[in-house]
Design a protein around this motif. Structure first.
Motif, PDB file in Angstrom:
ATOM      1  N   SER A 131       4.052 -12.446  -1.778  1.00 50.14           N
ATOM      2  CA  SER A 131       5.226 -11.917  -2.482  1.00 50.14           C
ATOM      3  C   SER A 131       5.182 -10.402  -2.420  1.00 50.14           C
ATOM      4  O   SER A 131       4.154  -9.812  -2.042  1.00 50.14           O
ATOM      5  CB  SER A 131       5.227 -12.359  -3.947  1.00 50.14           C
ATOM      6  OG  SER A 131       4.207 -11.657  -4.634  1.00 50.14           O
TER       7      SER A 131
ATOM      8  N   ALA B 158       7.966  -2.585  -9.802  1.00 49.38           N
ATOM      9  CA  ALA B 158       6.983  -2.870  -8.749  1.00 49.38           C
ATOM     10  C   ALA B 158       6.630  -4.347  -8.674  1.00 49.38           C
ATOM     11  O   ALA B 158       5.850  -4.744  -7.825  1.00 49.38           O
ATOM     12  CB  ALA B 158       5.721  -2.049  -8.977  1.00 49.38           C
TER      13      ALA B 158
ATOM     14  N   LYS C 267      11.217  -9.155   0.891  1.00 46.86           N
ATOM     15  CA  LYS C 267      12.640  -9.496   0.850  1.00 46.86           C
ATOM     16  C   LYS C 267      13.298  -9.692   2.232  1.00 46.86           C
ATOM     17  O   LYS C 267      13.186 -10.766   2.800  1.00 46.86           O
ATOM     18  CB  LYS C 267      13.395  -8.450   0.026  1.00 46.86           C
ATOM     19  CG  LYS C 267      12.980  -8.494  -1.458  1.00 46.86           C
ATOM     20  CD  LYS C 267      13.947  -7.740  -2.325  1.00 46.86           C
ATOM     21  CE  LYS C 267      13.466  -7.601  -3.740  1.00 46.86           C
ATOM     22  NZ  LYS C 267      14.174  -8.395  -4.718  1.00 46.86           N
TER      23      LYS C 267
ATOM     24  N   GLN D 192      12.266  -3.650  -1.577  1.00 44.51           N
ATOM     25  CA  GLN D 192      13.728  -3.802  -1.619  1.00 44.51           C
ATOM     26  C   GLN D 192      14.434  -2.974  -0.544  1.00 44.51           C
ATOM     27  O   GLN D 192      15.464  -3.378  -0.007  1.00 44.51           O
ATOM     28  CB  GLN D 192      14.262  -3.424  -3.008  1.00 44.51           C
ATOM     29  CG  GLN D 192      15.695  -3.836  -3.218  1.00 44.51           C
ATOM     30  CD  GLN D 192      16.113  -3.915  -4.685  1.00 44.51           C
ATOM     31  OE1 GLN D 192      17.276  -3.790  -4.997  1.00 44.51           O
ATOM     32  NE2 GLN D 192      15.195  -4.119  -5.591  1.00 44.51           N
TER      33      GLN D 192
HETATM   34  C1  LIG Z   1      10.840  -2.443  -5.338  1.00 45.86           C
HETATM   35  C2  LIG Z   1      10.254  -3.800  -5.585  1.00 45.86           C
HETATM   36  N1  LIG Z   1       8.914  -3.958  -5.555  1.00 45.86           N
HETATM   37  C3  LIG Z   1       8.349  -5.158  -5.747  1.00 45.86           C
HETATM   38  C4  LIG Z   1       9.112  -6.275  -6.019  1.00 45.86           C
HETATM   39  C5  LIG Z   1       8.438  -7.590  -6.255  1.00 45.86           C
HETATM   40  O1  LIG Z   1       8.676  -8.455  -5.200  1.00 45.86           O
HETATM   41  P1  LIG Z   1       8.556 -10.041  -5.446  1.00 45.86           P
HETATM   42  O2  LIG Z   1       9.650 -10.415  -6.370  1.00 45.86           O
HETATM   43  O3  LIG Z   1       8.715 -10.619  -4.048  1.00 45.86           O
HETATM   44  O4  LIG Z   1       7.204 -10.287  -5.994  1.00 45.86           O
HETATM   45  C6  LIG Z   1      10.500  -6.151  -6.066  1.00 45.86           C
HETATM   46  C7  LIG Z   1      11.335  -7.330  -6.367  1.00 45.86           C
HETATM   47  O5  LIG Z   1      12.467  -7.232  -6.774  1.00 45.86           O
HETATM   48  C8  LIG Z   1      11.091  -4.878  -5.843  1.00 45.86           C
HETATM   49  O6  LIG Z   1      12.410  -4.698  -5.883  1.00 45.86           O
END
Ligand SMILES: Cc1ncc(COP(=O)(O)O)c(C=O)c1O
Length: 455
Positions: free
Chosen positions: A147, A177, A304, A277
């Motif tokens: 993720s 984050a 993403k 993002q």
């Molecule tokens: C800038 C940023 N960092 C980290 C994340 C976390 O990613 P994930 O939801 O895939 O764990 C996001 C999720 O929206 C994000 O926008």
């Protein structure tokens, strides 16, 4: 490209199946209300799902798996115009031919998930491609994670190992984050970590101030000087989104970041950029490239739009054996699609000042500003963003007004989301497939909804 089994027969059947799937998916070309006899379905299914997961949903949305371009069908038969793309991943649009190809090709392989112990060519190809795209920077390694949050966790581990015992981190106000034990401390919004113990000591400094750009760099540097004075020799890195996503698409000029990064280098800190993002969504593949900051970055996280997640890092940050491992790289479909997406975007006319990303940015911002100066005067008070990341403010820009507004848009067939607080903005993560006609439809719905619902 087909890995796994292949033959003339397989190839020919894949081609047939590809055409049949695309032909069916292409039927979803307009916003539509729910079917009378299926109206209750979404609510019913979501009620059960809500009960079982213990939390409700923002929208009354459950996909049927059918849709094309910006259009997505729900199980109640309604079709929405989707300008948020699952909060980022769906950059090409629904049932894009490359997605269908990726699925069909992956079906020729013998497993679903690809991992670190027994890797597949898909993972190697995407890693090699990503590294080839960052040659102007120091980034030379890429490690997959499950993720975006875990990509950030991994980044923190690599930095910590090099800077042990300087564990404090500098991040920015309005940062987001992720949701892991570590990243919830980097995220600025304290309500996202209610009842949690602190895992990482983070000092938040002000980011670029769009309402007062002039002194922004100096204000940030003053705050940086203050935190290192309070905790001398204790910081390992400075971590930031160049375009703050959850913050409402706040970003500065190149010069702002250069001043901050020069300061960070002078203080021996690693520069860690969160592109979970922004990846693929600004005017180059990476936001740090759009802003011409290649020489500064030490470590960059992505997710993403790539369809999988991971961390790019310099040779200097390559950790000792034992620190990083994990079962998954991602599904074979996702890794295959990631490579296709990166090739499509970088080989087509998407990036640069004349690319589609810049066109979409210009079209949306200028037209939203025009509405704010004419039919929606005093009701659309801000429009901005970069590339396919577009935001605007309605009414008093408060959370409740903006939340109600995006739900009103949803009822009228337009799917967007909110971002930030004080101000809260309407957030769009546009698919690059949007046609001019579809943009007209989206802006018409926005205009009518603003006029009819915003005081
Ligand atoms: C800038 C940023 N960092 C980290 C994340 C976390 O990613 P994930 O939801 O895939 O764990 C996001 C999720 O929206 C994000 O926008």
């Amino acid at each position: 490209m087909i890995n796994g089994v292949n033959s003339e027969e397989i190839q020919s059947n894949i081609n047939k199946l590809f055409s049949s799937i695309l032909k069916e998916q292409q039927k979803y070309t307009a916003i539509k209300a729910a079917d009378e006899d299926k109206k209750h379905l979404t609510e019913e299914k979501l009620a059960e799902y809500t009960k079982n997961r213990g939390k409700g949903f923002f929208y009354n949305y459950l996909s049927s798996g059918r849709g094309h371009g910006p259009f997505t069908e729900l199980i109640d038969g309604s079709v929405k115009l989707d300008l948020i793309g699952g909060i980022g991943p769906n950059i090409l649009g629904h049932s894009h031919p490359l997605y269908i190809k990726a699925h069909l090709e992956a079906a020729c392989s013998d497993t679903i998930m690809c991992g670190n112990l027994q890797p597949y060519q898909e993972a190697a190809n995407l890693t090699n491609l990503l590294i080839s795209k960052v040659q102007k920077s120091k980034l030379r390694n890429f490690w997959y994670t499950g993720s975006g949050s875990f990509a950030n966790d991994l980044a923190l581990k690599l930095i910590w190992q090099k800077k042990d015992p300087a564990y404090r981190l500098i991040a920015f106000t309005k940062a987001f984050a992720g949701r892991s034990v570590a990243t919830q401390d980097i995220t600025y919004n304290a309500s996202y970590r209610e009842g949690m113990q602190t895992a990482v000591n983070v000092d938040h400094v002000p980011h670029f101030d769009q309402t007062n750009p002039e002194g922004s760099a100096q204000r940030t540097i003053d705050a940086l000087n203050e935190v290192v004075k309070q905790h001398p020799g204790q910081h390992c890195a400075i971590m930031l989104e160049l375009v703050q996503g959850e913050g409402g698409f706040i970003f500065g000029e190149k010069d702002y970041y250069v001043q901050i990064f020069e300061w960070a280098k002078a203080h021996g800190l690693y520069i860690w950029i969160d592109e979970v993002q922004t990846f693929a969504r600004t005017k180059e593949l990476f936001a740090f490239q759009t802003l011409g900051l290649d020489e500064y970055v030490d470590i960059v996280t992505v997710g993403k739009a790539l369809q999988c997640c991971g961390t790019l890092y310099s040779d200097e940050l390559n950790p000792k054996p034992g620190l990083i491992a994990g079962t998954f790289n991602g599904s074979l479909t996702a890794l295959n699609a990631g490579e296709k997406i990166v090739r499509y975007l970088t080989e087509g006319n998407f990036y640069g000042e004349k690319g589609r990303m810049a066109e979409l940015e210009h079209t949306f911002i200028s037209r939203l500003k025009h509405l704010g100066a004419t039919s929606c005067k005093g009701k659309i008070t801000y429009a901005g963003g970069i590339g396919t990341m577009i935001a605007f403010e309605v009414g008093d820009s408060s959370g409740p007004v903006t939340t109600k507004f995006v739900k009103d848009l949803f009822d009228r067939g337009l799917l967007v989301f909110t971002a930030g607080s004080a101000p809260t903005r309407v957030r769009m993560l546009l698919p690059v497939c949007l046609t001019d006609e579809q943009i007209d439809i989206a802006l018409k719905i926005i205009e009518e909804t603003v006029i009819e619902t915003i005081n």
